[in-house]
Design an enzyme around this catalytic site. Sequence first.
Site, PDB file in Angstrom:
ATOM      1  N   ASP A 136       0.836  -1.195   0.000  1.00 43.20           N
ATOM      2  CA  ASP A 136       0.000   0.000   0.000  1.00 43.20           C
ATOM      3  C   ASP A 136       0.876   1.252   0.000  1.00 43.20           C
ATOM      4  O   ASP A 136       1.985   1.243   0.543  1.00 43.20           O
ATOM      5  CB  ASP A 136      -0.908   0.028   1.232  1.00 43.20           C
ATOM      6  CG  ASP A 136      -2.038  -0.978   1.149  1.00 43.20           C
ATOM      7  OD1 ASP A 136      -2.299  -1.497   0.054  1.00 43.20           O
ATOM      8  OD2 ASP A 136      -2.668  -1.236   2.196  1.00 43.20           O
ATOM      9  N   GLN A 165      -1.015   7.088  -6.326  1.00 45.48           N
ATOM     10  CA  GLN A 165      -2.123   7.975  -5.986  1.00 45.48           C
ATOM     11  C   GLN A 165      -2.206   9.113  -6.995  1.00 45.48           C
ATOM     12  O   GLN A 165      -1.257   9.877  -7.152  1.00 45.48           O
ATOM     13  CB  GLN A 165      -1.910   8.522  -4.569  1.00 45.48           C
ATOM     14  CG  GLN A 165      -1.806   7.402  -3.539  1.00 45.48           C
ATOM     15  CD  GLN A 165      -1.419   7.891  -2.150  1.00 45.48           C
ATOM     16  OE1 GLN A 165      -2.227   7.876  -1.245  1.00 45.48           O
ATOM     17  NE2 GLN A 165      -0.183   8.327  -1.982  1.00 45.48           N
ATOM     18  N   ARG A 168      -1.989  -0.771  -8.323  1.00 46.03           N
ATOM     19  CA  ARG A 168      -3.352  -0.346  -8.027  1.00 46.03           C
ATOM     20  C   ARG A 168      -3.365   1.174  -8.172  1.00 46.03           C
ATOM     21  O   ARG A 168      -2.523   1.854  -7.593  1.00 46.03           O
ATOM     22  CB  ARG A 168      -3.755  -0.738  -6.598  1.00 46.03           C
ATOM     23  CG  ARG A 168      -5.147  -0.225  -6.187  1.00 46.03           C
ATOM     24  CD  ARG A 168      -5.333  -0.252  -4.677  1.00 46.03           C
ATOM     25  NE  ARG A 168      -5.271  -1.599  -4.155  1.00 46.03           N
ATOM     26  CZ  ARG A 168      -4.703  -1.932  -2.992  1.00 46.03           C
ATOM     27  NH1 ARG A 168      -4.107  -0.998  -2.263  1.00 46.03           N
ATOM     28  NH2 ARG A 168      -4.705  -3.180  -2.578  1.00 46.03           N
ATOM     29  N   GLY A 192      -6.306   8.842  -3.952  1.00 48.22           N
ATOM     30  CA  GLY A 192      -5.476   9.255  -2.820  1.00 48.22           C
ATOM     31  C   GLY A 192      -6.337   9.668  -1.646  1.00 48.22           C
ATOM     32  O   GLY A 192      -7.360  10.327  -1.822  1.00 48.22           O
ATOM     33  N   ALA A 193      -5.926   9.286  -0.421  1.00 57.75           N
ATOM     34  CA  ALA A 193      -6.783   9.493   0.746  1.00 57.75           C
ATOM     35  C   ALA A 193      -6.076  10.138   1.934  1.00 57.75           C
ATOM     36  O   ALA A 193      -6.607  10.148   3.032  1.00 57.75           O
ATOM     37  CB  ALA A 193      -7.376   8.152   1.189  1.00 57.75           C
ATOM     38  N   HIS A 214     -14.743   4.258  -6.046  1.00 60.79           N
ATOM     39  CA  HIS A 214     -16.184   4.135  -5.843  1.00 60.79           C
ATOM     40  C   HIS A 214     -16.932   5.202  -6.645  1.00 60.79           C
ATOM     41  O   HIS A 214     -18.147   5.353  -6.485  1.00 60.79           O
ATOM     42  CB  HIS A 214     -16.531   4.294  -4.357  1.00 60.79           C
ATOM     43  CG  HIS A 214     -15.934   3.232  -3.497  1.00 60.79           C
ATOM     44  ND1 HIS A 214     -14.855   3.448  -2.686  1.00 60.79           N
ATOM     45  CD2 HIS A 214     -16.261   1.926  -3.331  1.00 60.79           C
ATOM     46  CE1 HIS A 214     -14.550   2.333  -2.044  1.00 60.79           C
ATOM     47  NE2 HIS A 214     -15.379   1.391  -2.432  1.00 60.79           N
ATOM     48  N   ARG A 239      -9.979   7.638   7.708  1.00 62.35           N
ATOM     49  CA  ARG A 239      -9.871   7.914   6.264  1.00 62.35           C
ATOM     50  C   ARG A 239     -11.170   7.564   5.545  1.00 62.35           C
ATOM     51  O   ARG A 239     -11.548   8.200   4.582  1.00 62.35           O
ATOM     52  CB  ARG A 239      -8.670   7.165   5.670  1.00 62.35           C
ATOM     53  CG  ARG A 239      -7.337   7.755   6.095  1.00 62.35           C
ATOM     54  CD  ARG A 239      -6.200   7.281   5.217  1.00 62.35           C
ATOM     55  NE  ARG A 239      -5.937   5.863   5.363  1.00 62.35           N
ATOM     56  CZ  ARG A 239      -5.191   5.328   6.325  1.00 62.35           C
ATOM     57  NH1 ARG A 239      -4.662   6.096   7.260  1.00 62.35           N
ATOM     58  NH2 ARG A 239      -4.984   4.031   6.364  1.00 62.35           N
TER      59      ARG A 239
END
Length: 307
Positions: free
Chosen positions: A134, A164, A185, A189-190, A228, A289
Site C-alpha cells: 500500500d 495515488q 493499483r 489518494g486518501a 467508488h 480515512r
Amino acid sequence: MVSGNELYRKALLTISGNAIVEKLSKKYGKRLAGKFIAGDTLEQALDETAALNEKGILVTLDHLGEGISHLDEAAGYREEYIRMLDGIARRGVQSHVSLKPTQMGMALDTEACYRNVRAVAAKAKESKNFVRLDMENTPYTQATIDLVLRLHQDGLTNAGTVLQAYLHRSVKDAEEMIRKRVKLRLVKGAYKETTEHAIQSKAGVIDNFKTMIRMHLDKGYYTAIASHDDAIIEWVKQYAADNRIPKDAFEFQMLYGLRMSDQERLAQEGYRIRCYVPYGTMWYPYYTRRLAEKPANLMLVLRHMFH
C-alpha cells in the site's frame, strides 16, 4: 477551486489527529467501524473472504496497523502476514494480501523493513500469491517505490504497489512502473497532502487518474482501478468497450463495507472486482480515512454519539 467535499475531507483528516477526537471516536465509533472491517481475527476475515468469493468477488486481505514504534511490532505483523498466506492456501480462497510498509518498519529501519516485506513476498511466491505494498503519505512514496523495485530485482515479481493520482509525480511514476513491469493499483489518494505534493482540485485529480488508467489499458498492461466513483467506473467500462479491451485485462477494486451490491453487480456483468478487506484491532487510522471520504459516514457516528 476546492470543492465542499474536499474541504470536508481535509478538515476531518486534520481533526482526526486531535487526542480528544480520537478518544471520542474510539469510544463511540468501534461498533460502526465494523461496517468497514471484517473482524478482529484472521479466521473471521477468511470466513468473509470465502463468502465474497461465492458471490464472484475477489479479495485482498489487509491486517490493520501502521505507524509502529518498535521493530518487534514489525516482526509481529510479518508473522501475521505469513499466517495469513498460509490461511489463504489452507482455505483455498481467492485472495491477495496488502500491507503497509510502515507496518514492517519503514520509518524505523529501511533494511529491517525490506527483510520483513521480502519474507512475506517470498512466502507468497511459494503459494503463487501476490503482495500489494500500500502507498502511504508522501514521506514514504519514494521509499515504497524503491522497495518494490528491489523486490523485483531479487526475483520477487509477485509484488506490486499503489500510485495515488492526486500526487504531481504519479504519472511519471506510472510510466516507470510500466517499463519495469510492476503491477499497480491506481487510486485517487486518501491522505492530507500539501499543494507542493498534491493536486488540490477534484477535476485535476480525475484528469490525472484517467491519464494513468489509459496508459495501462492502451499498453495492454494489467492494472487495478480502485474507485467508488460512478463516473470513473462508467468511463473505464466505456473506454474498454470502445477500444476492444477485454474485461479480464483489468480489475475494479472497492472497499469492504461500501457499495457491496454494486460489487456483486460488476461481478455478474463479467468484470473482475476485488474487495479490499481489512481486519484487526488497529482500526482507528483506517476508519478516519473512510469517514473523510464520505460525509454520510460521519453522520452515522454523530447520531450514535448523541442518541
